[in-house]
Design a protein around this motif. Structure first.
Motif, PDB file in Angstrom:
ATOM      1  N   SER A  22       0.832  -1.208   0.000  1.00 52.91           N
ATOM      2  CA  SER A  22       0.000   0.000   0.000  1.00 52.91           C
ATOM      3  C   SER A  22       0.864   1.255   0.000  1.00 52.91           C
ATOM      4  N   GLN A  23       2.152   1.089   0.293  1.00 48.04           N
ATOM      5  CA  GLN A  23       3.071   2.217   0.273  1.00 48.04           C
ATOM      6  C   GLN A  23       3.576   2.460  -1.152  1.00 48.04           C
ATOM      7  N   VAL A  24       3.926   3.690  -1.411  1.00 49.46           N
ATOM      8  CA  VAL A  24       4.387   4.073  -2.741  1.00 49.46           C
ATOM      9  C   VAL A  24       5.860   4.483  -2.681  1.00 49.46           C
ATOM     10  N   LEU A  25       6.628   3.994  -3.642  1.00 49.29           N
ATOM     11  CA  LEU A  25       8.016   4.420  -3.778  1.00 49.29           C
ATOM     12  C   LEU A  25       8.020   5.718  -4.566  1.00 49.29           C
ATOM     13  N   ASN A  72      20.043   6.302 -11.954  1.00 46.74           N
ATOM     14  CA  ASN A  72      19.205   5.586 -10.990  1.00 46.74           C
ATOM     15  C   ASN A  72      17.912   5.033 -11.593  1.00 46.74           C
ATOM     16  N   MET A  73      17.541   5.527 -12.773  1.00 45.94           N
ATOM     17  CA  MET A  73      16.208   5.260 -13.310  1.00 45.94           C
ATOM     18  C   MET A  73      15.876   3.768 -13.424  1.00 45.94           C
ATOM     19  N   LYS A 100      13.295  -1.318 -11.483  1.00 49.64           N
ATOM     20  CA  LYS A 100      13.552  -2.720 -11.130  1.00 49.64           C
ATOM     21  C   LYS A 100      13.169  -2.976  -9.677  1.00 49.64           C
ATOM     22  N   LEU A 101      13.501  -2.034  -8.810  1.00 52.06           N
ATOM     23  CA  LEU A 101      13.194  -2.149  -7.383  1.00 52.06           C
ATOM     24  C   LEU A 101      11.688  -2.266  -7.157  1.00 52.06           C
ATOM     25  N   ALA A 102      10.937  -1.404  -7.830  1.00 54.61           N
ATOM     26  CA  ALA A 102       9.477  -1.411  -7.683  1.00 54.61           C
ATOM     27  C   ALA A 102       8.884  -2.747  -8.126  1.00 54.61           C
ATOM     28  N   LYS A 103       9.417  -3.302  -9.206  1.00 52.36           N
ATOM     29  CA  LYS A 103       8.910  -4.580  -9.705  1.00 52.36           C
ATOM     30  C   LYS A 103       9.285  -5.730  -8.784  1.00 52.36           C
ATOM     31  N   GLU A 104      10.537  -5.722  -8.304  1.00 50.86           N
ATOM     32  CA  GLU A 104      11.004  -6.828  -7.470  1.00 50.86           C
ATOM     33  C   GLU A 104      10.225  -6.934  -6.162  1.00 50.86           C
ATOM     34  N   PHE A 105       9.887  -5.778  -5.581  1.00 50.53           N
ATOM     35  CA  PHE A 105       9.167  -5.786  -4.307  1.00 50.53           C
ATOM     36  C   PHE A 105       7.661  -5.565  -4.488  1.00 50.53           C
ATOM     37  N   ASN A 106       7.237  -5.461  -5.744  1.00 49.57           N
ATOM     38  CA  ASN A 106       5.821  -5.278  -6.061  1.00 49.57           C
ATOM     39  C   ASN A 106       5.230  -4.074  -5.333  1.00 49.57           C
ATOM     40  N   SER A 132      23.675   2.626  -4.269  1.00 51.11           N
ATOM     41  CA  SER A 132      23.858   1.262  -4.773  1.00 51.11           C
ATOM     42  C   SER A 132      22.540   0.504  -4.725  1.00 51.11           C
ATOM     43  N   TRP A 133      22.507  -0.599  -5.446  1.00 51.05           N
ATOM     44  CA  TRP A 133      21.318  -1.456  -5.437  1.00 51.05           C
ATOM     45  C   TRP A 133      21.031  -1.956  -4.016  1.00 51.05           C
ATOM     46  N   GLU A 134      22.083  -2.259  -3.280  1.00 47.98           N
ATOM     47  CA  GLU A 134      21.920  -2.758  -1.915  1.00 47.98           C
ATOM     48  C   GLU A 134      21.277  -1.699  -1.018  1.00 47.98           C
ATOM     49  N   GLN A 135      21.671  -0.447  -1.171  1.00 49.59           N
ATOM     50  CA  GLN A 135      21.089   0.627  -0.371  1.00 49.59           C
ATOM     51  C   GLN A 135      19.626   0.865  -0.742  1.00 49.59           C
ATOM     52  N   MET A 136      19.336   0.771  -2.021  1.00 50.01           N
ATOM     53  CA  MET A 136      17.961   0.963  -2.471  1.00 50.01           C
ATOM     54  C   MET A 136      17.068  -0.173  -1.977  1.00 50.01           C
ATOM     55  N   THR A 137      17.596  -1.387  -2.021  1.00 52.68           N
ATOM     56  CA  THR A 137      16.858  -2.540  -1.519  1.00 52.68           C
ATOM     57  C   THR A 137      16.575  -2.392  -0.030  1.00 52.68           C
TER      58      THR A 137
END
Length: 205
Positions: free
Chosen positions: A5-8, A22-23, A28-34, A190-195
């Protein structure tokens, strides 16, 4: 995984190199975590004239410094597989933001963002130019007659005003800024920080 229910929220500007870098990871982050992603706009250099301004003048730095940044950005882009050309000036991105909001409403937000970033960083094109914007819209699969009307009538002018007001209300001072839950990341990360940002938000940390 059910959609959160939260929005990135991703505050960015089409003339920001770190936003460009970063785009793809943000999408990719939004898709991976739905999680839903909302691209938001920030007035990075809102007083830049439509005809553009030299980076040395805008940033008050010597040409050698601009050339140094250019080399560094070129290496980063090559590592990410993104097109990049040498840039010595920047342009006003206001109209591009207005068209970008409309593109998002048409379900073509990502395609438009990608085309707009690549037009500027890949070809050095003027994002304040109507012809350039229409070409970007066409690449994003948007109807040209409607895109031209959005530009001419400034249909999304108020919407971008509200985006800038939201950025100020959320104390955004630099882009890219990613917000999820109560946490945020500022700058190219980094991807790790974004995750970690999204994971913290999903677990309420």
């Amino acid at each position: 995984m059910p959609e959160s229910s939260q929005v990135l929220e991703v505050f960015s500007d089409y003339t920001c190199p770190f936003c460009y870098f970063n785009m793809e990871n943000a999408e990719k982050l939004a898709k991976e975590f739905n999680v839903p992603i909302r691209w938001r706009y920030y007035p990075l250099h809102s007083d830049v004239p439509d005809e553009g301004i030299a980076l040395t003048e805008l940033l008050d730095v010597p040409l050698s410094e601009v050339e140094k940044w250019d080399r560094e950005f070129s290496k980063t882009a090559a590592h990410l597989g993104l097109p990049f050309c040498s840039l010595d000036k920047t342009y006003n991105s206001r109209l591009a933001q207005e068209l970008g909001l409309w593109a998002a409403d048409q379900g073509k937000g990502h395609a438009f963002h990608k085309a707009a970033f690549e037009a500027f960083f890949g070809q050095g094109l003027n994002l304040a130019s109507k012809d350039v914007l229409l070409n970007i819209a066409e690449k994003a699969g948007l109807p040209l007659d409607e895109a031209e009307k959005i530009i001419t009538d400034r249909t999304y002018q108020e919407a971008v005003d509200k985006e800038w007001e939201a950025a100020e209300a959320k104390a955004i001072t630099a882009v890219p800024t990613m917000i999820f839950g109560e946490n945020r990341l500022i700058g190219a990360k980094s991807w790790e920080q974004m995750t970690a940002l999204v994971q913290a938000g999903l677990t309420g940390q």
